[in-house]
Design an enzyme around this catalytic site. Structure first.
Site, PDB file in Angstrom:
ATOM      1  CB  CYS A 116      -0.886   0.032   1.239  1.00 36.40           C
ATOM      2  SG  CYS A 116      -2.321  -1.013   1.130  1.00 36.40           S
ATOM      3  CG  HIS A 117       1.109   3.830  -3.275  1.00 37.35           C
ATOM      4  ND1 HIS A 117       0.355   2.908  -3.977  1.00 37.35           N
ATOM      5  CD2 HIS A 117       2.209   4.071  -4.016  1.00 37.35           C
ATOM      6  CE1 HIS A 117       0.983   2.604  -5.097  1.00 37.35           C
ATOM      7  NE2 HIS A 117       2.113   3.298  -5.150  1.00 37.35           N
ATOM      8  CG  MET A 128      -6.077  -1.553   0.265  1.00 32.34           C
ATOM      9  SD  MET A 128      -7.120  -3.046   0.316  1.00 32.34           S
ATOM     10  CE  MET A 128      -6.325  -3.992   1.582  1.00 32.34           C
ATOM     11  CD  GLU A 129      -5.136   3.667   2.731  1.00 34.85           C
ATOM     12  OE1 GLU A 129      -3.945   3.781   2.417  1.00 34.85           O
ATOM     13  OE2 GLU A 129      -6.010   3.271   1.927  1.00 34.85           O
ATOM     14  CG  ASP A 189      -7.417  -6.533  23.577  1.00 33.35           C
ATOM     15  OD1 ASP A 189      -6.901  -7.598  24.007  1.00 33.35           O
ATOM     16  OD2 ASP A 189      -7.127  -5.409  24.020  1.00 33.35           O
TER      17      ASP A 189
END
Length: 144
Positions: free
Chosen positions: A62-63, A97-98, A112
């Site tokens: 990824c950039h 993608m972000e 969690d």
């Protein structure tokens, strides 16, 4: 890594969603802010933002792009929490993608923080499941 040198900056936005299935009593504890690790949704929101900003470190090809906005929303149901992450940029490549990285981290952070409530007597998680992580929207517009 794909060479994007010749591409023009444009306005880009992407929204990703996903959900985590939890026990009803866990969701109730989240709503009442009674989780021992702290405020679940506030922590999840900060984790998602950090994840969005660090996507190029997490996903090797990824950039590294400038993030101009991140918005995180939650929908609380009886036995699930849905997360929606919207990311914006004015850069040469998209932000899907972000957005996916942000929603994944938001949901993992929730897991969690509540895992002690979700474990059964054998230390397993029979009711806990992350589902349906996907890109819901991707926009690209020219800068005027």
């Amino acid at each position: 890594m794909v060479d994007i040198s010749d591409k023009k900056d444009s306005i880009r936005e992407s929204t990703a969603t996903g959900s985590i299935e939890l026990k009803n009593e866990t969701v109730k504890s989240i709503k009442e802010d009674k989780i021992s690790k702290g405020n679940v949704l506030a922590t999840s929101r900060v984790a998602a933002i950090e994840s969005v900003k660090n996507t190029s470190s997490d996903i090797p090809l990824c950039h590294n792009i400038k993030i101009t906005g991140v918005d995180i929303d939650y929908e609380i149901e009886d036995e699930a929490i849905k997360a929606k992450v919207t990311v914006k940029t004015t850069d040469k490549t998209g932000v899907e993608m972000e957005a996916l990285n942000g929603v994944s981290t938001a949901l993992l952070t929730i897991w969690d923080m509540v895992k002690s409530k979700e474990k059964d007597k054998n230390g397993q998680y029979p009711s806990t499941e992350i589902n349906s992580i996907k890109v819901d929207k991707k926009i690209k517009r020219e800068i005027k």
